[in-house]
Design a protein around this motif. Structure first.
Motif, PDB file in Angstrom:
ATOM      1  N   MET A   1       0.824  -1.205   0.000  1.00 15.14           N
ATOM      2  CA  MET A   1       0.000   0.000   0.000  1.00 15.14           C
ATOM      3  C   MET A   1       0.859   1.256   0.000  1.00 15.14           C
ATOM      4  SD  MET A   1      -2.806  -0.954   2.946  1.00 15.14           S
ATOM      5  CE  MET A   1      -3.845  -2.403   2.870  1.00 15.14           C
ATOM      6  N   SER A   2       0.268   2.356  -0.451  1.00 14.57           N
ATOM      7  CA  SER A   2       0.893   3.656  -0.225  1.00 14.57           C
ATOM      8  C   SER A   2       0.825   3.969   1.267  1.00 14.57           C
ATOM      9  CB  SER A   2       0.167   4.748  -1.007  1.00 14.57           C
ATOM     10  OG  SER A   2      -1.152   4.934  -0.485  1.00 14.57           O
ATOM     11  N   ASP A   3       1.638   4.931   1.707  1.00 10.76           N
ATOM     12  CA  ASP A   3       1.622   5.293   3.127  1.00 10.76           C
ATOM     13  C   ASP A   3       0.225   5.733   3.558  1.00 10.76           C
ATOM     14  OD1 ASP A   3       4.288   4.735   3.122  1.00 10.76           O
ATOM     15  OD2 ASP A   3       4.967   6.744   3.655  1.00 10.76           O
ATOM     16  N   GLY A   4      -0.433   6.520   2.715  1.00  9.89           N
ATOM     17  CA  GLY A   4      -1.768   7.008   3.055  1.00  9.89           C
ATOM     18  C   GLY A   4      -2.777   5.883   3.184  1.00  9.89           C
ATOM     19  N   ASP A   5      -2.728   4.928   2.250  1.00 10.58           N
ATOM     20  CA  ASP A   5      -3.665   3.800   2.305  1.00 10.58           C
ATOM     21  C   ASP A   5      -3.384   2.923   3.519  1.00 10.58           C
ATOM     22  OD1 ASP A   5      -4.979   4.637   0.050  1.00 10.58           O
ATOM     23  OD2 ASP A   5      -3.958   3.239  -1.308  1.00 10.58           O
ATOM     24  N   ALA A   6      -2.102   2.740   3.846  1.00  8.82           N
ATOM     25  CA  ALA A   6      -1.762   1.933   5.018  1.00  8.82           C
ATOM     26  C   ALA A   6      -2.262   2.596   6.293  1.00  8.82           C
ATOM     27  CB  ALA A   6      -0.247   1.716   5.082  1.00  8.82           C
ATOM     28  N   ILE A   7      -2.104   3.901   6.393  1.00  7.82           N
ATOM     29  CA  ILE A   7      -2.587   4.621   7.573  1.00  7.82           C
ATOM     30  C   ILE A   7      -4.103   4.486   7.683  1.00  7.82           C
ATOM     31  CG2 ILE A   7      -2.928   6.955   8.507  1.00  7.82           C
ATOM     32  CD1 ILE A   7      -0.044   7.540   7.458  1.00  7.82           C
ATOM     33  N   ASN A   8      -4.800   4.616   6.556  1.00  7.18           N
ATOM     34  CA  ASN A   8      -6.264   4.462   6.573  1.00  7.18           C
ATOM     35  C   ASN A   8      -6.660   3.050   6.988  1.00  7.18           C
ATOM     36  OD1 ASN A   8      -6.696   7.114   5.759  1.00  7.18           O
ATOM     37  ND2 ASN A   8      -6.770   6.588   3.587  1.00  7.18           N
ATOM     38  N   PHE A   9      -5.882   2.063   6.540  1.00 11.31           N
ATOM     39  CA  PHE A   9      -6.147   0.666   6.913  1.00 11.31           C
ATOM     40  C   PHE A   9      -6.060   0.488   8.426  1.00 11.31           C
ATOM     41  CE2 PHE A   9      -4.336  -3.468   8.035  1.00 11.31           C
ATOM     42  CZ  PHE A   9      -5.269  -4.343   7.508  1.00 11.31           C
ATOM     43  N   PHE A  10      -4.989   0.971   9.015  1.00 13.41           N
ATOM     44  CA  PHE A  10      -4.818   0.832  10.464  1.00 13.41           C
ATOM     45  C   PHE A  10      -5.860   1.656  11.222  1.00 13.41           C
ATOM     46  CE2 PHE A  10      -0.422  -0.481   9.316  1.00 13.41           C
ATOM     47  CZ  PHE A  10      -0.286  -1.595  10.138  1.00 13.41           C
ATOM     48  N   ALA A  11      -6.136   2.864  10.729  1.00 18.28           N
ATOM     49  CA  ALA A  11      -7.073   3.741  11.427  1.00 18.28           C
ATOM     50  C   ALA A  11      -8.480   3.160  11.461  1.00 18.28           C
ATOM     51  CB  ALA A  11      -7.086   5.120  10.777  1.00 18.28           C
ATOM     52  N   ALA A  12      -8.806   2.302  10.499  1.00 20.09           N
ATOM     53  CA  ALA A  12     -10.146   1.709  10.451  1.00 20.09           C
ATOM     54  C   ALA A  12     -10.316   0.551  11.432  1.00 20.09           C
ATOM     55  CB  ALA A  12     -10.452   1.224   9.029  1.00 20.09           C
ATOM     56  N   ILE A  13      -9.224   0.074  12.026  1.00 20.73           N
ATOM     57  CA  ILE A  13      -9.316  -1.015  13.002  1.00 20.73           C
ATOM     58  C   ILE A  13     -10.009  -0.489  14.254  1.00 20.73           C
ATOM     59  CG2 ILE A  13      -7.958  -2.542  14.500  1.00 20.73           C
ATOM     60  CD1 ILE A  13      -5.830  -2.586  12.257  1.00 20.73           C
ATOM     61  N   ASN A  14     -10.987  -1.214  14.762  1.00 23.87           N
ATOM     62  CA  ASN A  14     -11.756  -0.718  15.906  1.00 23.87           C
ATOM     63  C   ASN A  14     -11.758  -1.674  17.094  1.00 23.87           C
ATOM     64  OD1 ASN A  14     -13.473  -2.739  15.033  1.00 23.87           O
ATOM     65  ND2 ASN A  14     -15.035  -1.334  14.227  1.00 23.87           N
ATOM     66  N   ASP A  15     -10.838  -2.663  17.098  1.00 25.85           N
ATOM     67  CA  ASP A  15     -10.811  -3.607  18.221  1.00 25.85           C
ATOM     68  C   ASP A  15      -9.478  -3.528  18.980  1.00 25.85           C
ATOM     69  OD1 ASP A  15      -9.216  -4.691  16.280  1.00 25.85           O
ATOM     70  OD2 ASP A  15     -10.203  -6.639  16.202  1.00 25.85           O
ATOM     71  N   TRP A  16      -8.927  -2.321  19.091  1.00 21.76           N
ATOM     72  CA  TRP A  16      -7.659  -2.145  19.794  1.00 21.76           C
ATOM     73  C   TRP A  16      -7.810  -2.457  21.278  1.00 21.76           C
ATOM     74  CZ3 TRP A  16      -3.628  -1.744  16.753  1.00 21.76           C
ATOM     75  CH2 TRP A  16      -3.731  -1.074  15.532  1.00 21.76           C
ATOM     76  N   LEU A  17      -6.822  -3.141  21.835  1.00 22.12           N
ATOM     77  CA  LEU A  17      -6.718  -3.384  23.272  1.00 22.12           C
ATOM     78  C   LEU A  17      -5.490  -2.633  23.783  1.00 22.12           C
ATOM     79  CD1 LEU A  17      -7.277  -7.257  23.324  1.00 22.12           C
ATOM     80  CD2 LEU A  17      -8.943  -5.500  23.962  1.00 22.12           C
ATOM     81  N   GLU A  18      -5.655  -1.834  24.825  1.00 20.88           N
ATOM     82  CA  GLU A  18      -4.486  -1.135  25.369  1.00 20.88           C
ATOM     83  C   GLU A  18      -3.667  -2.091  26.220  1.00 20.88           C
ATOM     84  OE1 GLU A  18      -3.061   3.029  27.445  1.00 20.88           O
ATOM     85  OE2 GLU A  18      -5.210   2.576  27.303  1.00 20.88           O
ATOM     86  N   VAL A  19      -2.340  -2.053  26.044  1.00 23.44           N
ATOM     87  CA  VAL A  19      -1.421  -2.823  26.875  1.00 23.44           C
ATOM     88  C   VAL A  19      -1.048  -1.945  28.061  1.00 23.44           C
ATOM     89  CG1 VAL A  19       0.772  -4.054  26.960  1.00 23.44           C
ATOM     90  CG2 VAL A  19      -0.570  -4.047  24.838  1.00 23.44           C
ATOM     91  N   GLU A  20      -1.408  -2.388  29.253  1.00 22.56           N
ATOM     92  CA  GLU A  20      -1.214  -1.583  30.458  1.00 22.56           C
ATOM     93  C   GLU A  20       0.115  -1.911  31.137  1.00 22.56           C
ATOM     94  OE1 GLU A  20      -3.188   0.785  31.149  1.00 22.56           O
ATOM     95  OE2 GLU A  20      -5.171   0.297  30.345  1.00 22.56           O
ATOM     96  N   GLU A  21       0.454  -1.093  32.131  1.00 28.18           N
ATOM     97  CA  GLU A  21       1.637  -1.283  32.983  1.00 28.18           C
ATOM     98  C   GLU A  21       2.923  -1.367  32.178  1.00 28.18           C
ATOM     99  OE1 GLU A  21       1.268  -0.739  35.976  1.00 28.18           O
ATOM    100  OE2 GLU A  21      -0.852  -1.117  36.313  1.00 28.18           O
ATOM    101  N   LYS A  22       3.055  -0.484  31.200  1.00 25.65           N
ATOM    102  CA  LYS A  22       4.261  -0.460  30.366  1.00 25.65           C
ATOM    103  C   LYS A  22       5.377   0.274  31.110  1.00 25.65           C
ATOM    104  CE  LYS A  22       1.868   1.838  27.519  1.00 25.65           C
ATOM    105  NZ  LYS A  22       0.629   1.699  28.289  1.00 25.65           N
ATOM    106  N   GLU A  23       6.568  -0.295  31.044  1.00 23.89           N
ATOM    107  CA  GLU A  23       7.749   0.367  31.594  1.00 23.89           C
ATOM    108  C   GLU A  23       8.680   0.855  30.492  1.00 23.89           C
ATOM    109  OE1 GLU A  23      10.603  -0.527  35.313  1.00 23.89           O
ATOM    110  OE2 GLU A  23      10.734  -2.048  33.721  1.00 23.89           O
ATOM    111  N   ASP A  24       8.741   0.118  29.390  1.00 26.19           N
ATOM    112  CA  ASP A  24       9.631   0.464  28.283  1.00 26.19           C
ATOM    113  C   ASP A  24       9.003  -0.085  27.008  1.00 26.19           C
ATOM    114  OD1 ASP A  24      11.801   0.621  26.400  1.00 26.19           O
ATOM    115  OD2 ASP A  24      13.233   0.574  28.048  1.00 26.19           O
ATOM    116  N   ILE A  25       8.886   0.752  25.975  1.00 23.04           N
ATOM    117  CA  ILE A  25       8.302   0.264  24.715  1.00 23.04           C
ATOM    118  C   ILE A  25       9.314   0.272  23.583  1.00 23.04           C
ATOM    119  CG2 ILE A  25       5.897   0.668  25.279  1.00 23.04           C
ATOM    120  CD1 ILE A  25       5.992   3.314  23.880  1.00 23.04           C
TER     121      ILE A  25
END
Length: 261
Positions: free
Chosen positions: A26-50
Motif C-alpha cells: 500500500m501507499s503510506d496514506g492507504d496503510a494509515i487508513n487501513f490501520f485507522a479503520a481497526i476498531n478492536d484495539w486493546l491497550e497494553v497496560e503497565e508499560k515500563e519500556d516500549i
C-alpha cells in the motif's frame, strides 16, 4: 519547545491478524487508513519500556582499489525488533492478548499514541505497524523486584506515522447504535460508533418518538432504562463526540416500539 517525553504514551494491540505483504504494497496514506479503520484495539497496560522501532537500511559496501575509499549503498530496510517491558498483570486484556499472539505464527497490528500534543487543539502523533510477537518471557528478578514480562515484536512492515497537528472537530464514520432490547425496565446501552480526529469524550441524549423526536428529561448517560412513559414508543440516542476543536453529534437508528415489562 517541540520535544516531548515518553510519559503518557499509550500502546495498543489488535488481536485480529493481518498480512504484512498486503500492507507493504500500500501507499503510506492507504496503510494509515487501513490501520485507522481497526476498531478492536486493546491497550497494553503497565508499560515500563516500549523500545525502539523504525527503519534502518542495511549497509552495502564496495571498496574501490584506485582511491581506497569505501562506498556505501542502502540495502534492505529493517524496522527492527521492538522490546516491550511491562509489569506482569494477568488481569490485563492487552497483555493476555500478546501472550496468545506469541503462540501463533501470525502478524498483528500495533499502535503507539505519543503524548506530544502541544495544546488541547492539537492531535497526538500516532505510529502504526504490524509484526510477530516473538517472546513472552517472565523477568522475575530478585526478592525486591516487581515481576516483569518481556515481549519482543519482530516488525514486518514500515512504521507509519501520523504526525501531531491542529485538530478538527470529530467526524463520524460509523453511526452510533443501541445494544439491548427496548423494554420497560431493561437497560439499553449506547454504542459510540466510529470517529476520526481523536474524540476525548462523548455526551449522550436519549430521545423518544412523540409524533416527532423529543429529548427524554435526564436521560443523558451512556445507558438508559425505559420507563412506563416510553412503552409503545421507539427510542434513539444522539451521541456527541468532543475534542479540543469542537463537538459533533451523530444519531443512532431507532429501536422498535418499547415493550411493556
Amino acid at each position: 519547545m517541540a520535544i516531548h517525553s515518553n510519559a503518557g504514551s499509550r500502546l495498543f494491540f489488535s488481536p485480529v491478524s493481518v498480512n504484512p505483504d498486503t500492507i507493504n504494497a500500500m501507499s503510506d496514506g492507504d496503510a494509515i487508513n487501513f490501520f485507522a479503520a481497526i476498531n478492536d484495539w486493546l491497550e497494553v497496560e503497565e508499560k515500563e519500556d516500549i523500545g525502539t522501532i523504525g527503519d534502518t537500511s542495511e549497509s552495502i559496501n564496495f571498496t574501490a582499489i584506485a582511491d581506497k575509499r569505501v562506498r556505501k549503498l542502502k540495502g534492505p530496510k529493517d524496522a527492527g525488533t521492538q522490546s516491550i517491558v511491562v509489569g506482569r498483570d494477568p488481569l490485563d486484556d492487552g497483555q493476555e492478548a500478546l501472550i496468545a499472539a506469541e503462540g501463533t505464527d501470525f502478524n498483528y497490528p500495533f499502535k503507539i499514541e505519543l503524548n506530544d500534543a502541544r495544546t488541547a487543539g492539537h492531535s497526538k502523533s500516532v505510529l502504526y505497524y504490524a509484526g510477530l510477537v516473538m517472546s513472552k518471557a517472565n523477568n522475575l528478578g530478585n526478592v525486591s523486584n516487581v515481576v516483569r514480562r518481556n515481549f519482543d515484536v519482530g516488525i514486518n512492515t514500515a512504521v507509519f506515522e501520523v504526525a501531531s497537528g491542529a485538530l478538527s472537530a470529530p467526524v463520524n464514520s460509523l453511526l452510533p447504535s443501541i445494544a439491548g432490547i427496548a423494554q420497560q425496565g431493561e437497560t439499553l446501552t449506547a454504542l459510540n460508533g466510529s470517529w476520526s480526529n481523536d474524540p476525548t469524550s462523548f455526551a449522550y441524549q436519549w430521545q423518544e418518538d412523540n409524533s416527532g423526536w423529543t429529548n427524554i428529561a435526564g436521560a443523558t448517560g451512556i445507558t438508559f432504562v425505559p420507563l412506563l412513559a416510553q412503552v409503545g414508543k421507539p427510542l434513539r440516542v444522539i451521541v456527541t463526540a468532543v475534542n479540543g476543536a469542537g463537538s459533533t453529534p451523530a444519531t443512532s437508528g431507532a429501536t422498535a416500539d418499547t415493550l411493556a415489562e
